[in-house]
Design an enzyme around this catalytic site. Structure first.
Site, PDB file in Angstrom:
ATOM      1  N   GLU A 140     -16.755   2.341  -6.079  1.00 50.47           N
ATOM      2  CA  GLU A 140     -15.765   1.495  -6.733  1.00 50.47           C
ATOM      3  C   GLU A 140     -14.348   1.945  -6.396  1.00 50.47           C
ATOM      4  O   GLU A 140     -13.446   1.118  -6.265  1.00 50.47           O
ATOM      5  CB  GLU A 140     -15.978   1.500  -8.249  1.00 50.47           C
ATOM      6  N   TYR A 153       0.309   9.155  -1.143  1.00 47.89           N
ATOM      7  CA  TYR A 153       0.973  10.443  -0.922  1.00 47.89           C
ATOM      8  C   TYR A 153       0.002  11.555  -1.276  1.00 47.89           C
ATOM      9  O   TYR A 153      -0.660  11.493  -2.312  1.00 47.89           O
ATOM     10  CB  TYR A 153       2.284  10.524  -1.708  1.00 47.89           C
ATOM     11  N   GLY A 167     -19.443   8.451  -1.243  1.00 47.35           N
ATOM     12  CA  GLY A 167     -18.387   8.652  -2.226  1.00 47.35           C
ATOM     13  C   GLY A 167     -18.452   7.625  -3.335  1.00 47.35           C
ATOM     14  O   GLY A 167     -19.346   6.772  -3.383  1.00 47.35           O
ATOM     15  N   ARG A 168     -17.492   7.695  -4.231  1.00 49.35           N
ATOM     16  CA  ARG A 168     -17.464   6.793  -5.386  1.00 49.35           C
ATOM     17  C   ARG A 168     -17.081   5.390  -4.905  1.00 49.35           C
ATOM     18  O   ARG A 168     -15.927   5.095  -4.638  1.00 49.35           O
ATOM     19  CB  ARG A 168     -16.470   7.301  -6.434  1.00 49.35           C
ATOM     20  N   HIS A 202       0.856  -1.190   0.000  1.00 49.67           N
ATOM     21  CA  HIS A 202       0.000   0.000   0.000  1.00 49.67           C
ATOM     22  C   HIS A 202       0.885   1.230   0.000  1.00 49.67           C
ATOM     23  O   HIS A 202       1.891   1.277   0.706  1.00 49.67           O
ATOM     24  CB  HIS A 202      -0.892   0.023   1.243  1.00 49.67           C
TER      25      HIS A 202
END
Length: 385
Positions: free
Chosen positions: A347, A190, A344-345, A187
């Site tokens: 996907e 930034y 929120g989105r 993971h």
């Protein structure tokens, strides 16, 4: 106190949420760049984007910049412009390297924008030869921060009541889940955040900070791999400040702590947030160096482990550790939980989750086994270098 992670409207897991450090440190117990090019299917026609929430607009093509016209016109050398350029170049470089390592699979790309300015690019590769699921997202977001959140975030005295605070945020976020249980998950994230003067306090100083990190989550420990990974993180940190690596390594160990399990998600790396106590140019260069270190820190490990033979027992253990990954992201990760609560989105928010995971009732690895060694390292963080 309200964290900025809980007040930012973000349509993507790639959004650079501002995260606090872990509230409690647990007690130890035993136990060369290449540019990403779209595949032929993209090159022949417009990029297609999935339909998502109302405030997002699918875009057919990738714009040169997601900055608002006023930002773009002011200067291409602004921190906003250079950070966006950096994260988009990093996305291209990482995607190109991941496709090359996989040997055939290609990223699906969705491009989206928001009416108030900003937008993002979500790329996901899944069911490849090497990658079970790999997501690499970038986003640029404009919004307005509520007054209470501004006071909480920046320590404004309680007798001051600033109005809504405009903000800008940009970031890159990625989670890479390989198929082979001997190849670790990675993971990295930034981000850069700015607030303008409160609307009823023109001329007030602009606030800014950087955040991010890169961390490794294996199912099995190969000590040389973990040492290599941490060495690259230390090299990136040492170019700027010798205290960065030990400070950010501990911050990472503390942040990725699964409280209800009493263990960490993985074997750490670096993590930092709210970083603004150094020169802004220095921190921009530091974030760039960290992003550029992702591939040299990770791909050599993948090349060594992606084709190792494994059995059903080892795969099942990987799936159990993936279950821990899911638990952390859905329960504690501020970006994920905020995105789920605010529509929120979806996907993009859930791109961090593995394609498959496993839970077994009261599972305990045999003491002294390779699985036990991994769990012990997650409970008791080690100094790898």
């Amino acid at each position: 106190m309200m964290h900025c992670a809980s007040i930012v409207s973000a349509p993507s897991y790639a959004f650079p949420f501002r995260s606090g450090s872990a509230s409690t440190t647990p007690t130890a117990i035993s136990l060369t760049k290449r540019s990403w090019k779209p595949p032929p299917s993209m090159a022949k026609g417009p990029v297609r984007a999935t339909v998502s929430i109302e405030k997002e607009t699918p875009e057919a093509n990738r714009p040169e910049t997601f900055l608002r016209g006023v930002d773009e016109a002011q200067s291409s050398t602004s921190v906003r412009a250079r950070f966006e350029k950096m994260i988009r170049e990093a996305q291209d470089t990482v995607c190109s390297a991941l496709e090359a390592a996989d040997g055939g699979a290609q990223f699906k790309e969705d491009v989206w924008s928001r009416p108030g300015g900003g937008g993002g690019i979500s790329r996901v590769l899944q069911d490849g030869a090497v990658w079970e699921k790999a997501g690499v997202n970038v986003s640029v977001v404009y919004g307005v921060m509520p007054p209470d959140a501004y006071r909480a975030a920046k320590g404004v005295p309680t007798d001051q009541k600033p109005g809504p605070v405009p903000f800008f945020a940009a970031g890159i976020s990625s989670v890479l889940h390989p198929k082979n249980p001997f190849a670790p998950t990675l993971h990295f994230n930034y981000r850069y955040f700015e607030t303008d003067a409160p609307k009823d306090a023109p001329g007030a100083p602009r606030q800014w900070w950087f955040g991010g990190g890169t961390d490794l989550t294996p199912a099995y420990i190969f000590e040389e791999d973990v040492k290599h990974f941490h060495s690259i993180q230390k090299q990136a940190c040492d170019k700027f400040e010798p205290t960065f690596y030990p400070r950010f390594k501990k911050w990472c160990d503390d942040y990725f702590y699964i409280k209800h399990r009493g263990e960490r998600r993985g074997l750490g790396g670096i993590f930092f947030d709210d970083l603004n106590d150094y020169d802004q140019e220095m921190l921009l260069s530091f974030a760039t160096e960290c992003a550029n270190s992702v591939i040299p820190a990770y791909l050599p490990i993948i090349e060594k482990r992606k084709d190792l033979p494994f059995n059903d027992h080892q795969k099942a253990w990987q799936q159990l550790r993936r279950g821990r990954y899911v638990e952390f992201n859905l329960v504690y990760d501020r970006g994920t939980t905020f995105g789920l609560k605010t529509g929120g989105r979806i996907e993009s928010i859930l791109v961090s989750l593995p394609l498959t995971a496993r839970w077994e009732y009261d599972h305990k690895p045999e003491e002294g086994s390779e699985e036990w060694k991994l769990l012990d390292a997650c409970i008791n963080p080690k100094e790898w270098i």
